[in-house]
Design an enzyme around this catalytic site. Sequence first.
Site, PDB file in Angstrom:
ATOM      1  N   LYS A  84     -20.486 -16.812  -0.302  1.00 45.21           N
ATOM      2  CA  LYS A  84     -21.911 -16.487  -0.160  1.00 45.21           C
ATOM      3  C   LYS A  84     -22.490 -15.719  -1.336  1.00 45.21           C
ATOM      4  O   LYS A  84     -21.906 -14.740  -1.801  1.00 45.21           O
ATOM      5  CB  LYS A  84     -22.110 -15.650   1.109  1.00 45.21           C
ATOM      6  CG  LYS A  84     -21.841 -16.427   2.386  1.00 45.21           C
ATOM      7  CD  LYS A  84     -22.037 -15.536   3.595  1.00 45.21           C
ATOM      8  CE  LYS A  84     -21.947 -16.361   4.873  1.00 45.21           C
ATOM      9  NZ  LYS A  84     -22.086 -15.497   6.058  1.00 45.21           N
ATOM     10  N   GLY A 100     -10.442  -8.901  -1.550  1.00 48.99           N
ATOM     11  CA  GLY A 100      -9.354  -9.411  -0.707  1.00 48.99           C
ATOM     12  C   GLY A 100      -8.807 -10.772  -1.100  1.00 48.99           C
ATOM     13  O   GLY A 100      -7.600 -10.947  -1.282  1.00 48.99           O
ATOM     14  N   GLY A 153     -13.610  -3.445  -0.202  1.00 49.07           N
ATOM     15  CA  GLY A 153     -14.975  -2.964   0.014  1.00 49.07           C
ATOM     16  C   GLY A 153     -15.367  -1.869  -0.959  1.00 49.07           C
ATOM     17  O   GLY A 153     -16.491  -1.840  -1.472  1.00 49.07           O
ATOM     18  N   ARG A 204       0.825  -1.222   0.000  1.00 51.77           N
ATOM     19  CA  ARG A 204       0.000   0.000   0.000  1.00 51.77           C
ATOM     20  C   ARG A 204       0.856   1.269   0.000  1.00 51.77           C
ATOM     21  O   ARG A 204       0.461   2.285  -0.566  1.00 51.77           O
ATOM     22  CB  ARG A 204      -0.944  -0.013   1.201  1.00 51.77           C
ATOM     23  CG  ARG A 204      -2.069  -1.008   1.018  1.00 51.77           C
ATOM     24  CD  ARG A 204      -3.005  -1.050   2.187  1.00 51.77           C
ATOM     25  NE  ARG A 204      -4.193  -1.829   1.846  1.00 51.77           N
ATOM     26  CZ  ARG A 204      -5.138  -2.163   2.706  1.00 51.77           C
ATOM     27  NH1 ARG A 204      -5.034  -1.791   3.967  1.00 51.77           N
ATOM     28  NH2 ARG A 204      -6.184  -2.856   2.327  1.00 51.77           N
TER      29      ARG A 204
END
Length: 395
Positions: free
Chosen positions: A197, A353, A376, A35
Amino acid sequence: MKTLNDFNFATKKAIIRVDFNVPLDENFNVTDATRIEAAKPTIDAILAQGGSVILMSHLGRPSGVEEKYSLKHILKTTSEVLGVPVQFVSNCIGQEAKNAAEKLQPGEVLLLENLRFHSEEEAGDVAFAKELASLGDIYVNDAFGTAHRAHASTTIIAQFFPTEKCFGLLLAKEIESLNKVLKNSEKPVTAVLGGSKVSSKITVIENILDKVDHMIIGGGMTFTFVKALGGKIGDSICEDDKLELALEILRLAKEKGVQIHIPVDVVAANDFSNTADTQIVDVKEIPDGWQGLDAGPKSLENFKKVIMDSKTILWNGPLGVFEMESFANGTIALGNFIAESTANGAFSLVGGGDSVAAVKQFGLEDKMSYVSTGGGAMLEMLEGRVLPGIAAILD
């Protein structure tokens, strides 16, 4: 869309929101500087013009001031990555921060203490944002990973820079890459959605059905679809309350002319363990006591054909439990197909991720067109939402 190219930073102080939320070991050494490296081009460009840089970031989820979350721990690594000595101030607001910012000379870099040591950061407090804003002349947002949060440093601060605000190179590239998939894609477009999911991906699926030609569904989500279609899934993971939804997605896809590809065979195991017994079985015929943990060879053959024929590929989520060597083959194979297709001229965007972790783990990062830094935030953009951190710059 204003970027660094729209400003001359000579003698200006750029206050940059970066995402330096990096992992540390027990001795507070940075274990992955990705990062920090990702923000380097923006910082370098401003320093090269004779500007100075004030960096603000969060680290972890502190409640109040917590020594272990101090950004002083990343000072050495940040200096090494940037190739310049980075100054540090033990607060992000107040007189000490003001003094340090005022003294900053062209070519110098100042790192402020963890923004989240103040609850006002996450609360989006206007007075706190105004104090941060007072430290710089131009506001640059280069933190895609936090662009979906309406925090003081990512969104609220922008109002104090009516015209003097822009996207950093990293954030601009993120937006450009996502738009290349969502708005300006070359067809055929394929989305590969994995993970456990359906519920966590439903909004993404709904939003991108209008934009893709093919959708590969893998990972644990597979079994909700298979069960909904009447298959036997043994002990595989399944969201029983989402069976109707799975059928509705298939119906919608058919209506829109989108081809959905689901594994036809799986690597099944008699235990959720790397050392479990395994067998290749038809995805609709998984025996009781067994669970599907990776895509099987026939599925991979089918997926390869789709990927090789694609011009634009979005990959979000693994095909199996790649963290266990016994069930990593599907994800590795998929990564190699996408890499090969990219080498042949396709545009590939990897985000989320687990997919990002997989391409890094298997040495495929440099073979993708773009690997997103924001999990996200990327998901929310794929869901069709306007991110507050991006809207604040465009405003």
